[in-house]
Scaffold this motif. Structure first.
Motif, PDB file in Angstrom:
ATOM      1  N   ALA A  10       0.823  -1.180  -0.124  1.00  0.00           N
ATOM      2  CA  ALA A  10      -0.119   0.060   0.043  1.00  0.00           C
ATOM      3  C   ALA A  10       0.878   1.189  -0.042  1.00  0.00           C
ATOM      4  O   ALA A  10       2.081   1.127   0.596  1.00  0.00           O
ATOM      5  N   PRO A  11       0.521   2.385  -0.553  1.00  0.00           N
ATOM      6  CA  PRO A  11       1.206   3.353  -0.593  1.00  0.00           C
ATOM      7  C   PRO A  11       1.414   4.272   0.524  1.00  0.00           C
ATOM      8  O   PRO A  11       0.466   3.905   1.353  1.00  0.00           O
ATOM      9  N   THR A  12       2.343   4.844   0.861  1.00  0.00           N
ATOM     10  CA  THR A  12       2.712   5.327   2.368  1.00  0.00           C
ATOM     11  C   THR A  12       2.052   6.834   2.112  1.00  0.00           C
ATOM     12  O   THR A  12       1.856   7.100   3.441  1.00  0.00           O
ATOM     13  N   HIS A  13       2.017   7.452   1.146  1.00  0.00           N
ATOM     14  CA  HIS A  13       1.235   8.508   1.038  1.00  0.00           C
ATOM     15  C   HIS A  13       0.437   8.748  -0.122  1.00  0.00           C
ATOM     16  O   HIS A  13       0.523   8.016  -1.001  1.00  0.00           O
ATOM     17  N   LEU A  14      -0.640   9.831  -0.176  1.00  0.00           N
ATOM     18  CA  LEU A  14      -1.558   9.943  -1.069  1.00  0.00           C
ATOM     19  C   LEU A  14      -1.341  11.411  -1.488  1.00  0.00           C
ATOM     20  O   LEU A  14      -0.976  12.216  -0.457  1.00  0.00           O
ATOM     21  N   TYR A  15      -1.669  11.878  -2.807  1.00  0.00           N
ATOM     22  CA  TYR A  15      -1.536  13.352  -3.016  1.00  0.00           C
ATOM     23  C   TYR A  15      -2.990  13.658  -3.599  1.00  0.00           C
ATOM     24  O   TYR A  15      -3.685  12.933  -4.086  1.00  0.00           O
ATOM     25  N   LYS A  16      -3.331  14.737  -3.583  1.00  0.00           N
ATOM     26  CA  LYS A  16      -4.498  15.439  -4.233  1.00  0.00           C
ATOM     27  C   LYS A  16      -4.321  16.878  -4.511  1.00  0.00           C
ATOM     28  O   LYS A  16      -3.629  17.640  -4.119  1.00  0.00           O
ATOM     29  N   ILE A  17      -4.744  17.465  -5.734  1.00  0.00           N
ATOM     30  CA  ILE A  17      -4.684  18.650  -6.147  1.00  0.00           C
ATOM     31  C   ILE A  17      -6.277  19.124  -6.299  1.00  0.00           C
ATOM     32  O   ILE A  17      -6.969  18.380  -6.828  1.00  0.00           O
ATOM     33  N   VAL A  18      -6.252  20.438  -5.989  1.00  0.00           N
ATOM     34  CA  VAL A  18      -7.396  21.129  -5.872  1.00  0.00           C
ATOM     35  C   VAL A  18      -7.518  22.347  -6.807  1.00  0.00           C
ATOM     36  O   VAL A  18      -6.678  23.061  -6.451  1.00  0.00           O
ATOM     37  N   ALA A  19      -8.070  22.474  -7.954  1.00  0.00           N
ATOM     38  CA  ALA A  19      -7.984  23.471  -8.794  1.00  0.00           C
ATOM     39  C   ALA A  19      -9.455  24.128  -9.017  1.00  0.00           C
ATOM     40  O   ALA A  19     -10.286  23.426  -9.240  1.00  0.00           O
ATOM     41  N   ALA A  20      -9.399  25.446  -8.660  1.00  0.00           N
ATOM     42  CA  ALA A  20     -10.694  26.126  -8.679  1.00  0.00           C
ATOM     43  C   ALA A  20     -10.630  26.964  -9.875  1.00  0.00           C
ATOM     44  O   ALA A  20      -9.789  28.128  -9.815  1.00  0.00           O
ATOM     45  N   ALA A  33      -2.197  21.693  -3.575  1.00  0.00           N
ATOM     46  CA  ALA A  33      -1.720  20.450  -3.602  1.00  0.00           C
ATOM     47  C   ALA A  33      -1.413  19.849  -2.172  1.00  0.00           C
ATOM     48  O   ALA A  33      -0.730  20.843  -1.468  1.00  0.00           O
ATOM     49  N   PHE A  34      -1.739  18.710  -2.032  1.00  0.00           N
ATOM     50  CA  PHE A  34      -1.527  18.182  -0.570  1.00  0.00           C
ATOM     51  C   PHE A  34      -0.956  16.633  -0.730  1.00  0.00           C
ATOM     52  O   PHE A  34      -1.253  15.965  -1.716  1.00  0.00           O
ATOM     53  N   VAL A  35       0.002  16.412   0.205  1.00  0.00           N
ATOM     54  CA  VAL A  35       0.540  14.923   0.351  1.00  0.00           C
ATOM     55  C   VAL A  35       0.350  14.683   1.785  1.00  0.00           C
ATOM     56  O   VAL A  35       0.955  15.423   2.627  1.00  0.00           O
ATOM     57  N   VAL A  36      -0.466  13.535   1.789  1.00  0.00           N
ATOM     58  CA  VAL A  36      -1.007  13.331   3.231  1.00  0.00           C
ATOM     59  C   VAL A  36      -0.432  11.953   3.358  1.00  0.00           C
ATOM     60  O   VAL A  36      -0.371  10.940   2.584  1.00  0.00           O
ATOM     61  N   PRO A  37      -0.140  11.557   4.385  1.00  0.00           N
ATOM     62  CA  PRO A  37       0.101  10.040   4.908  1.00  0.00           C
ATOM     63  C   PRO A  37      -1.000   9.109   4.964  1.00  0.00           C
ATOM     64  O   PRO A  37      -2.125   9.547   5.089  1.00  0.00           O
ATOM     65  N   LYS A  59       5.454  17.523  -8.175  1.00  0.00           N
ATOM     66  CA  LYS A  59       6.052  16.945  -9.707  1.00  0.00           C
ATOM     67  C   LYS A  59       7.454  16.379  -9.378  1.00  0.00           C
ATOM     68  O   LYS A  59       7.729  15.293  -9.821  1.00  0.00           O
ATOM     69  N   SER A  60       8.275  16.990  -8.545  1.00  0.00           N
ATOM     70  CA  SER A  60       9.571  16.504  -8.225  1.00  0.00           C
ATOM     71  C   SER A  60       9.492  15.081  -7.428  1.00  0.00           C
ATOM     72  O   SER A  60      10.273  14.252  -7.449  1.00  0.00           O
ATOM     73  N   LEU A  61       8.223  14.970  -6.512  1.00  0.00           N
ATOM     74  CA  LEU A  61       8.020  13.876  -5.839  1.00  0.00           C
ATOM     75  C   LEU A  61       7.558  12.568  -6.753  1.00  0.00           C
ATOM     76  O   LEU A  61       7.840  11.415  -6.379  1.00  0.00           O
ATOM     77  N   THR A  62       6.783  12.679  -7.555  1.00  0.00           N
ATOM     78  CA  THR A  62       6.011  11.999  -8.482  1.00  0.00           C
ATOM     79  C   THR A  62       6.554  11.761 -10.031  1.00  0.00           C
ATOM     80  O   THR A  62       6.216  10.810 -10.455  1.00  0.00           O
ATOM     81  N   GLY A  63       7.117  12.677 -10.351  1.00  0.00           N
ATOM     82  CA  GLY A  63       7.522  12.676 -11.622  1.00  0.00           C
ATOM     83  C   GLY A  63       6.671  13.142 -12.660  1.00  0.00           C
ATOM     84  O   GLY A  63       6.677  13.161 -13.904  1.00  0.00           O
TER      85      GLY A  63
END
Length: 147
Positions: A10-20, A33-37, A59-63
């Motif tokens: 399972a992934p250790t972290h998840l990310y989410k981007i919110v654009a309005a 943008a958020f990176v949460v455990p 971008k640098s974390l995920t590529g």
């Protein structure tokens, strides 16, 4: 057949981007943008900003490149432009929020009653804003019936 020790990774972290986006005004676009455990987050954490990262950092974390079409010089930070957008709501606040929406868009008294019963069943205290919305909607529905 079991590969490895049989556990599913399972992934250790998840990310989410919110654009309005505002189609009529692209200069009013806001992003966060958020990176949460990947663990339950305590309700004591009231600010999502604790987990906020820049799009460049993500971008640098995920590529991956996220929303490259957004003009960076006119895009604002959603958490800075609207502080309430990056606050976690309590369970009761969420229940009230959804009840307000149900009442606002109710097409009948039965729809209002359903929202009220749900709140009562969940032991959520009604606030003045919701009570005013219920009264307003009931008046609206009465006028629509009499018209």
């Amino acid at each position: 057949m079991v590969i490895g020790d049989g556990r599913v990774p399972a992934p250790t972290h998840l990310y989410k981007i919110v654009a309005a986006f505002n189609e009529g005004s692209p200069e009013r676009t806001a992003v966060a943008a958020f990176v949460v455990p990947n663990i339950p987050i305590s309700r004591e954490v009231s600010e999502l900003t604790k987990y906020e990262v820049s799009l460049e950092k993500l971008k640098s974390l995920t590529g991956f490149s996220f929303h490259p079409q957004l003009p960076s010089q006119t895009t604002t930070n959603l958490c800075v432009s609207d502080r309430n957008s990056c606050k976690l709501k309590s369970w009761e606040e969420l229940e009230l929020y959804f009840a307000m929406k149900k009442v606002k868009y109710a097409k009948s008294q039965k729809d209002i009653d359903t929202a009220v019963v749900t709140l009562k069943d969940n032991h959520v205290k009604f606030d003045q804003k919701l009570l005013s919305q219920i009264e307003k909607k009931q008046t609206e529905l009465r006028h629509a019936t009499n018209a």
